[in-house]
Write an enzyme that holds these catalytic residues in place. Sequence first.
Site, short mmCIF file in Angstrom:
data_model
loop_
_atom_site.label_atom_id
_atom_site.label_comp_id
_atom_site.label_asym_id
_atom_site.label_seq_id
_atom_site.Cartn_x
_atom_site.Cartn_y
_atom_site.Cartn_z
N CYS A 82 5.42 44.58 -29.74
CA CYS A 82 6.54 45.50 -29.19
C CYS A 82 7.47 44.07 -28.97
O CYS A 82 8.80 44.04 -28.35
CB CYS A 82 5.67 45.62 -27.79
SG CYS A 82 4.31 44.49 -27.28
N GLU B 74 3.31 48.86 -20.76
CA GLU B 74 3.63 47.88 -21.33
C GLU B 74 4.53 48.92 -22.32
O GLU B 74 3.40 49.25 -23.22
CB GLU B 74 2.87 46.82 -21.59
CG GLU B 74 1.77 46.09 -20.53
CD GLU B 74 2.87 45.31 -19.79
OE1 GLU B 74 3.93 45.42 -20.32
OE2 GLU B 74 2.52 45.07 -18.31
N LYS C 61 -9.56 53.78 -23.35
CA LYS C 61 -10.43 54.12 -24.79
C LYS C 61 -8.84 54.06 -25.49
O LYS C 61 -7.59 53.31 -25.73
CB LYS C 61 -8.91 55.79 -24.15
CG LYS C 61 -8.88 56.78 -25.76
CD LYS C 61 -7.46 57.74 -25.36
CE LYS C 61 -6.76 56.94 -26.49
NZ LYS C 61 -7.44 56.67 -28.14
N GLU D 43 13.54 50.98 -31.86
CA GLU D 43 11.96 50.54 -31.91
C GLU D 43 12.07 51.00 -33.81
O GLU D 43 11.58 51.96 -33.39
CB GLU D 43 11.18 50.52 -31.29
CG GLU D 43 10.42 49.55 -31.42
CD GLU D 43 9.20 49.42 -30.56
OE1 GLU D 43 8.66 50.54 -30.29
OE2 GLU D 43 8.65 48.65 -29.48
P1 NAD Z 1 1.23 55.36 -28.85
O1 NAD Z 1 2.26 55.16 -27.44
O2 NAD Z 1 1.70 56.15 -29.94
O3 NAD Z 1 -0.49 55.33 -28.15
C1 NAD Z 1 -0.63 53.85 -27.58
C2 NAD Z 1 -2.46 54.60 -26.55
O4 NAD Z 1 -1.92 56.20 -25.92
C3 NAD Z 1 -3.03 54.93 -27.82
O5 NAD Z 1 -4.44 54.78 -27.52
C4 NAD Z 1 -2.93 56.40 -28.08
O6 NAD Z 1 -4.36 56.70 -28.73
C5 NAD Z 1 -2.38 56.66 -26.26
N1 NAD Z 1 -1.99 58.13 -26.62
C6 NAD Z 1 -0.99 58.81 -27.47
N2 NAD Z 1 -0.73 59.95 -26.80
C7 NAD Z 1 -1.47 60.62 -25.77
C8 NAD Z 1 -1.53 61.01 -24.59
N3 NAD Z 1 -0.12 62.24 -24.81
N4 NAD Z 1 -1.51 60.94 -23.27
C9 NAD Z 1 -1.82 59.99 -22.82
N5 NAD Z 1 -2.20 58.72 -23.75
C10 NAD Z 1 -1.94 59.06 -25.31
O7 NAD Z 1 1.93 53.79 -28.83
P2 NAD Z 1 1.44 53.12 -30.34
O8 NAD Z 1 1.72 54.18 -31.61
O9 NAD Z 1 -0.31 53.12 -30.77
O10 NAD Z 1 1.53 51.73 -30.33
C11 NAD Z 1 3.20 51.30 -30.17
C12 NAD Z 1 4.15 51.51 -29.17
O11 NAD Z 1 3.29 50.15 -28.47
C13 NAD Z 1 4.87 50.55 -29.41
O12 NAD Z 1 6.02 51.77 -29.43
C14 NAD Z 1 4.77 49.17 -29.33
O13 NAD Z 1 5.89 48.67 -28.58
C15 NAD Z 1 3.90 49.50 -27.79
N6 NAD Z 1 3.52 48.38 -27.32
C16 NAD Z 1 4.23 47.53 -25.68
C17 NAD Z 1 3.13 46.82 -25.89
C18 NAD Z 1 3.59 46.07 -24.44
O14 NAD Z 1 3.37 45.15 -23.83
N7 NAD Z 1 4.97 46.53 -23.48
C19 NAD Z 1 2.71 45.98 -26.59
C20 NAD Z 1 2.41 46.61 -27.60
C21 NAD Z 1 2.81 47.59 -28.42
#
Ligand code: NAD
Length: 472
Positions: free
Chosen positions: A280, A246, A171, A379
């Site tokens: 990130c 991650e 997804k 962040e």
């Molecule tokens: P997010 O957590 O909002 O969403 C990430 C994914 O999770 C999306 O596909 C979203 O649809 C899904 N999601 C959201 N709520 C969910 C739930 N309740 N159950 C299951 N899935 C759910 O994050 P984002 O806004 O898409 O991305 C930004 C964040 O990602 C930042 O905090 C960033 O630091 C982090 N990030 C981390 C890394 C890493 O490798 N450590 C890499 C990139 C981004």
Amino acid sequence: MELARTDFYLDGRWVTASDADSIEVQNPATEEVVARVPAGSATDVDRAVSAARAAFDGWAGTAPADRAQALHRLHTALAARSDEIARTVALELGTPLKVATRIQAGLPLTVLRGYVDLAGRPPAEHIVGNSLVVREPVGVVGAITPWNYPLHQVVAKLAPALAAGCPVVLKPSELTPLVAYLLFDAIDEAGFPPGVVNLVTGTGPQVGAAIAAHPDVDMVSFTGSTATGRQISHLAADRIARVALELGGKSANVILDDADLDTAVKVGVGNAFLNSGQTCTAWTRMLVHRARYDEAVSLAAQAAAGYRLGDPFDPATRLGPLVSGAQRDRVREHVVRGLADGGRLVAGGPDAPVPDRGFFVAPTVIADVDPDSALAQEEVFGPVLAVIPVDDDEHAVAVANNSRYGLAGAVWSADTDRALTVARRMRTGAVDINGAPFNPLAPFGGYKQSGLGRELGSYGLDEFLQTKAIQR
Ligand code: NAD
């Protein structure tokens, strides 16, 4: 022209979504809706997981050399789509095209190439006393990914999972789903056995949560925010499913008093602003020895002023928009609060001019940031750099470690032994000394609330393997 996709990739073919609900995809540089994709449901997840479950024995039993061949075909099919991938990410995320070509399209190909090699030579079995120790695929993998590096983050899960012998249900983020469609066009062309790779688009609470909670998903591999990672862990904990997380970061760039200041600040600002700060691992806290602090602040302000905001497709653009209006508003609030908490604005800021249309935030540098304040602790995920003075190496380590995150970081010094001593003391998953290049085969992942497990290279493959002892 608006693009509409109405299908998911299930059981080896494109199939129409079970209901007509759709999600709009916006161009963040113009605020226009450019595409629609289906909003999946728990029923769609069920279909995808059943297909993956049915494919498990066959794919797990496929010879490593044949799995490597399939990944090689995927690499060829994906490489042929490089330009389209870069343009698609520039459109749906706003990464300037030049950067999108190099990183958003280029990095996933490098990572995939590495897993073609690793798939062909799986970890060796070995003997411990009277035991034969063997490694086996963990099972069906649910992969849930964010929007900031929308193809890289998918490939960093899918390639090692497939190399290890695990079928996958993906997804992608609902904000940037279009590039996943290009990936699955390539998967279709490469020809994997039915059910080995599946795509369901939709929202996190609908599709993501259904994957994380599904009894037939053996492992959930997630990249995204720490808050969502926590929810996914709770869902997976009920059935003791394996999770790899991650998550977020607040990385420190430690500049010691003997550093090459021009380079350290210029590279540091570039790192903090890469992808409009939506990275990130971004070094969002610049920690500078007091002896060089004023000089560093003025170099950072100058560097920030050189970042031209604009259309991601214009070759002169160095900084694109943020991914969404909500993200833009969140970042602005962080800046306003950072200033109210005592930070000194030296570049950009909430009132600096930005294009009329699109979700832009001016490149911003705030000096004298209190290490305990929200701007230094949370962040931001935007082009906002916090500069903090430190007294000596000891103090630099203490401030760097004053974070609930621990994903990345940097140290700059003319004395590499001194830099290494500081790097070893930083509680974080990666540290770059004097701007050393990113290594796509090195383990990638977080300490503390930045995550669990490691991605990339052989460490990433290991996450998708179980270990069995057979006594004789
Ligand atoms: P997010 O957590 O909002 O969403 C990430 C994914 O999770 C999306 O596909 C979203 O649809 C899904 N999601 C959201 N709520 C969910 C739930 N309740 N159950 C299951 N899935 C759910 O994050 P984002 O806004 O898409 O991305 C930004 C964040 O990602 C930042 O905090 C960033 O630091 C982090 N990030 C981390 C890394 C890493 O490798 N450590 C890499 C990139 C981004």
